[in-house]
Structure formats: C-alpha cells, structure tokens
Design a protein around this motif. Structure first.
Motif, PDB file in Angstrom:
ATOM      1  N   PRO A  85      45.142  36.507  45.646  1.00 23.27           N
ATOM      2  CA  PRO A  85      44.284  37.271  46.557  1.00 23.27           C
ATOM      3  C   PRO A  85      44.727  38.725  46.713  1.00 23.27           C
ATOM      4  CG  PRO A  85      45.877  36.087  47.867  1.00 23.27           C
ATOM      5  CD  PRO A  85      46.145  35.727  46.406  1.00 23.27           C
ATOM      6  N   ARG A  86      45.728  39.119  45.949  1.00 23.96           N
ATOM      7  CA  ARG A  86      46.247  40.488  46.090  1.00 23.96           C
ATOM      8  C   ARG A  86      45.211  41.549  45.741  1.00 23.96           C
ATOM      9  NH1 ARG A  86      52.225  39.286  43.659  1.00 23.96           N
ATOM     10  NH2 ARG A  86      52.965  38.130  45.464  1.00 23.96           N
ATOM     11  N   ASP A  87      44.302  41.232  44.829  1.00 24.37           N
ATOM     12  CA  ASP A  87      43.256  42.204  44.490  1.00 24.37           C
ATOM     13  C   ASP A  87      42.366  42.492  45.692  1.00 24.37           C
ATOM     14  OD1 ASP A  87      42.172  39.618  44.407  1.00 24.37           O
ATOM     15  OD2 ASP A  87      40.837  40.079  42.734  1.00 24.37           O
ATOM     16  N   ALA A  88      42.053  41.460  46.467  1.00 24.25           N
ATOM     17  CA  ALA A  88      41.216  41.631  47.656  1.00 24.25           C
ATOM     18  C   ALA A  88      41.964  42.395  48.752  1.00 24.25           C
ATOM     19  CB  ALA A  88      40.752  40.273  48.182  1.00 24.25           C
ATOM     20  N   ILE A  89      43.255  42.151  48.867  1.00 26.15           N
ATOM     21  CA  ILE A  89      44.063  42.866  49.863  1.00 26.15           C
ATOM     22  C   ILE A  89      44.101  44.353  49.528  1.00 26.15           C
ATOM     23  CG2 ILE A  89      46.397  43.149  50.792  1.00 26.15           C
ATOM     24  CD1 ILE A  89      46.689  40.058  50.352  1.00 26.15           C
ATOM     25  N   GLU A  90      44.314  44.669  48.247  1.00 29.27           N
ATOM     26  CA  GLU A  90      44.339  46.062  47.832  1.00 29.27           C
ATOM     27  C   GLU A  90      42.977  46.720  48.051  1.00 29.27           C
ATOM     28  OE1 GLU A  90      46.545  48.103  44.322  1.00 29.27           O
ATOM     29  OE2 GLU A  90      44.562  47.480  43.574  1.00 29.27           O
ATOM     30  N   ALA A  91      41.903  46.046  47.707  1.00 35.08           N
ATOM     31  CA  ALA A  91      40.554  46.596  47.905  1.00 35.08           C
ATOM     32  C   ALA A  91      40.293  46.859  49.386  1.00 35.08           C
ATOM     33  CB  ALA A  91      39.502  45.645  47.340  1.00 35.08           C
ATOM     34  N   ARG A  92      40.756  45.981  50.246  1.00 37.47           N
ATOM     35  CA  ARG A  92      40.581  46.168  51.693  1.00 37.47           C
ATOM     36  C   ARG A  92      41.393  47.366  52.186  1.00 37.47           C
ATOM     37  NH1 ARG A  92      41.790  41.655  56.283  1.00 37.47           N
ATOM     38  NH2 ARG A  92      40.899  42.830  58.013  1.00 37.47           N
ATOM     39  N   TYR A  93      42.590  47.556  51.640  1.00 36.77           N
ATOM     40  CA  TYR A  93      43.423  48.710  51.984  1.00 36.77           C
ATOM     41  C   TYR A  93      42.728  50.013  51.585  1.00 36.77           C
ATOM     42  CZ  TYR A  93      47.346  52.002  51.742  1.00 36.77           C
ATOM     43  OH  TYR A  93      48.162  53.095  51.868  1.00 36.77           O
TER      44      TYR A  93
END
Length: 90
Positions: free
Chosen positions: A47-55
């Motif tokens: 889920p790190r891609d989604a966390i980065e996109a949210r950042y």
C-alpha cells in the motif's frame, strides 16, 4: 517522507519517489501554496504507493503553515476535512 524548502522551491522524498515544485507565501498571514509538484516515477508496491500518492495530494492542497512545539505544521484540505502534516528538523 521529507520536505526541504529553499529559494522558493519545495523538494523531498515521498517514500519512493523524489519530488519538487514551487512554494510561495500567500497574501494572508501564514498562507502558503505548494505546487505544482513533479516527481520521479519509480515503481512502488501497495500500500506504499497509495500512501505516497496521498502525501503528494496533501502537499498540493496545502494552504497554511504554522509552528507547533518546534515542528512545522502544513494544513491541507482532504474532502471537507482540514488535516495537518507535521515535519521536524534534522
């Protein structure tokens, strides 16, 4: 995740990808605008891609800054909610 501000530029690491963009003070006290942002496009696993996109989205929607107990707080909108990102110095 990191944020560096120098000479009207904001840059850092979003977790996997490096980003950069402009940062400028607004007309109101403590108002700020970040972006548009550009970033590298390295592959990032869920889920790190989604966390980065949210950042990155939070930085794009930042409208105010303040300092809270020595940390930089950037306030942004997410839907109808106001939220904050907190950054500490090195």
């Amino acid at each position: 995740m990191t944020l560096s501000v120098q000479d009207g530029k904001a840059s850092g690491l979003g977790g996997y990808n490096r980003y950069s963009g402009t940062i400028a003070a607004g007309t109101d006290a403590r108002s700020v605008k970040i972006g548009p942002l550009t970033s590298t496009r390295m592959a990032c696993v869920p889920p790190r891609d989604a966390i980065e996109a949210r950042y990155f989205a939070a930085l794009d929607h930042t409208f105010q800054y303040s300092f809270v107990t020595g940390s930089l707080a950037l306030t942004y909108t997410e839907g109808d909610a106001m939220k904050s990102l907190m950054f500490t110095g090195k």
